[in-house]
Write a protein that holds these residues in place. Sequence first.
Motif, mmCIF file in Angstrom:
data_model
loop_
_atom_site.group_PDB
_atom_site.id
_atom_site.type_symbol
_atom_site.label_atom_id
_atom_site.label_comp_id
_atom_site.label_asym_id
_atom_site.label_seq_id
_atom_site.Cartn_x
_atom_site.Cartn_y
_atom_site.Cartn_z
ATOM 1 N N MET A 44 0.839 -1.197 0.000
ATOM 2 C CA MET A 44 0.000 0.000 0.000
ATOM 3 C C MET A 44 0.876 1.251 0.000
ATOM 4 N N ILE A 45 1.920 1.243 0.809
ATOM 5 C CA ILE A 45 2.823 2.396 0.885
ATOM 6 C C ILE A 45 3.511 2.622 -0.460
ATOM 7 N N LYS A 46 3.910 1.567 -1.133
ATOM 8 C CA LYS A 46 4.519 1.709 -2.461
ATOM 9 C C LYS A 46 3.557 2.386 -3.433
ATOM 10 N N ARG B 46 9.645 -0.944 10.521
ATOM 11 C CA ARG B 46 8.892 -0.455 9.365
ATOM 12 C C ARG B 46 9.295 0.956 8.913
ATOM 13 N N PRO B 47 9.579 1.890 9.819
ATOM 14 C CA PRO B 47 10.021 3.206 9.320
ATOM 15 C C PRO B 47 11.272 3.128 8.440
ATOM 16 N N LYS B 48 12.166 2.198 8.703
ATOM 17 C CA LYS B 48 13.333 2.008 7.838
ATOM 18 C C LYS B 48 12.894 1.566 6.445
ATOM 19 N N GLU B 49 11.898 0.682 6.406
ATOM 20 C CA GLU B 49 11.364 0.224 5.115
ATOM 21 C C GLU B 49 10.761 1.387 4.342
ATOM 22 N N PHE B 50 10.094 2.290 5.047
ATOM 23 C CA PHE B 50 9.482 3.440 4.388
ATOM 24 C C PHE B 50 10.536 4.286 3.701
ATOM 25 N N LYS B 51 11.674 4.479 4.350
ATOM 26 C CA LYS B 51 12.765 5.247 3.735
ATOM 27 C C LYS B 51 13.234 4.564 2.457
ATOM 28 N N LYS B 52 13.382 3.242 2.505
ATOM 29 C CA LYS B 52 13.825 2.494 1.326
ATOM 30 C C LYS B 52 12.827 2.616 0.180
ATOM 31 N N ILE B 53 11.540 2.627 0.509
ATOM 32 C CA ILE B 53 10.484 2.721 -0.497
ATOM 33 C C ILE B 53 10.455 4.100 -1.141
ATOM 34 N N GLY B 54 10.884 5.118 -0.388
ATOM 35 C CA GLY B 54 10.903 6.473 -0.937
ATOM 36 C C GLY B 54 9.856 7.404 -0.360
ATOM 37 N N VAL B 55 9.412 7.125 0.862
ATOM 38 C CA VAL B 55 8.446 8.010 1.513
ATOM 39 C C VAL B 55 9.077 9.387 1.691
ATOM 40 N N ILE B 56 8.345 10.412 1.297
ATOM 41 C CA ILE B 56 8.836 11.794 1.323
ATOM 42 C C ILE B 56 9.001 12.260 2.762
ATOM 43 N N PRO B 57 10.158 12.831 3.110
ATOM 44 C CA PRO B 57 10.320 13.396 4.460
ATOM 45 C C PRO B 57 9.317 14.528 4.672
ATOM 46 N N GLY B 58 8.844 14.664 5.903
ATOM 47 C CA GLY B 58 7.925 15.742 6.227
ATOM 48 C C GLY B 58 6.464 15.433 5.964
ATOM 49 N N MET C 66 1.091 4.391 -2.608
ATOM 50 C CA MET C 66 0.942 5.786 -2.178
ATOM 51 C C MET C 66 2.112 6.638 -2.651
ATOM 52 N N VAL C 67 3.312 6.118 -2.552
ATOM 53 C CA VAL C 67 4.497 6.859 -2.991
ATOM 54 C C VAL C 67 4.396 7.169 -4.475
ATOM 55 N N ARG C 68 3.952 6.193 -5.271
ATOM 56 C CA ARG C 68 3.771 6.431 -6.705
ATOM 57 C C ARG C 68 2.734 7.525 -6.962
ATOM 58 N N ALA C 69 1.692 7.566 -6.164
ATOM 59 C CA ALA C 69 0.648 8.583 -6.336
ATOM 60 C C ALA C 69 1.114 9.961 -5.864
ATOM 61 N N LEU C 70 1.933 9.988 -4.826
ATOM 62 C CA LEU C 70 2.372 11.256 -4.232
ATOM 63 C C LEU C 70 3.502 11.929 -4.988
ATOM 64 N N SER C 71 4.475 11.163 -5.427
ATOM 65 C CA SER C 71 5.722 11.741 -5.925
ATOM 66 C C SER C 71 5.577 12.765 -7.047
ATOM 67 N N PRO C 72 4.755 12.562 -8.061
ATOM 68 C CA PRO C 72 4.696 13.606 -9.100
ATOM 69 C C PRO C 72 3.999 14.874 -8.618
ATOM 70 N N ARG C 73 3.272 14.793 -7.524
ATOM 71 C CA ARG C 73 2.486 15.931 -7.050
ATOM 72 C C ARG C 73 3.099 16.646 -5.857
ATOM 73 N N GLN C 74 4.046 16.040 -5.188
ATOM 74 C CA GLN C 74 4.665 16.592 -3.979
ATOM 75 C C GLN C 74 3.651 16.836 -2.862
ATOM 76 N N ILE C 75 2.602 16.037 -2.818
ATOM 77 C CA ILE C 75 1.619 16.095 -1.732
ATOM 78 C C ILE C 75 2.235 15.443 -0.509
ATOM 79 N N LYS C 76 2.070 16.074 0.646
ATOM 80 C CA LYS C 76 2.668 15.552 1.873
ATOM 81 C C LYS C 76 1.651 15.263 2.964
ATOM 82 N N LYS C 77 0.364 15.203 2.607
ATOM 83 C CA LYS C 77 -0.679 14.910 3.585
ATOM 84 C C LYS C 77 -1.433 13.664 3.146
#
Length: 122
Positions: free
Chosen positions: A30-32, A66-78, A34-45
Amino acid sequence: MNWTIKINEEDQYVEVVTSGDADKDGTLNMIKDMVRALSPRQIKKILIDHSNIDSVSGEALDIYDRPKEFKKIGVIPGIKVAEVVKPEHMEFFYFVETIYRNRGYQLTIFPDHASALEWLLE
């Protein structure tokens, strides 16, 4: 676990509605998405509505890492994440909330959609 992702362009947030059984693999997939949906838009909420989840599972060590996994997946900081959770799953998700907050993420658990959205859009 199943999920749908909707982007609210007007208020600049993503809403994810989940169902089924929440586990490690489902959450990471699911997080993967979400990252694909967020990245082109720079949405952080992000609003994640788990109120249709039937069950939750996860080992404490997996949740702790799991937070380490999120970093690997590319979750946007902030990012700011509000999660809506059924009363019977609150204890599990409060543990998740504590882990993420201790790692610097803004993640808060709510019992209803309205309060989650209000906090998210502050």
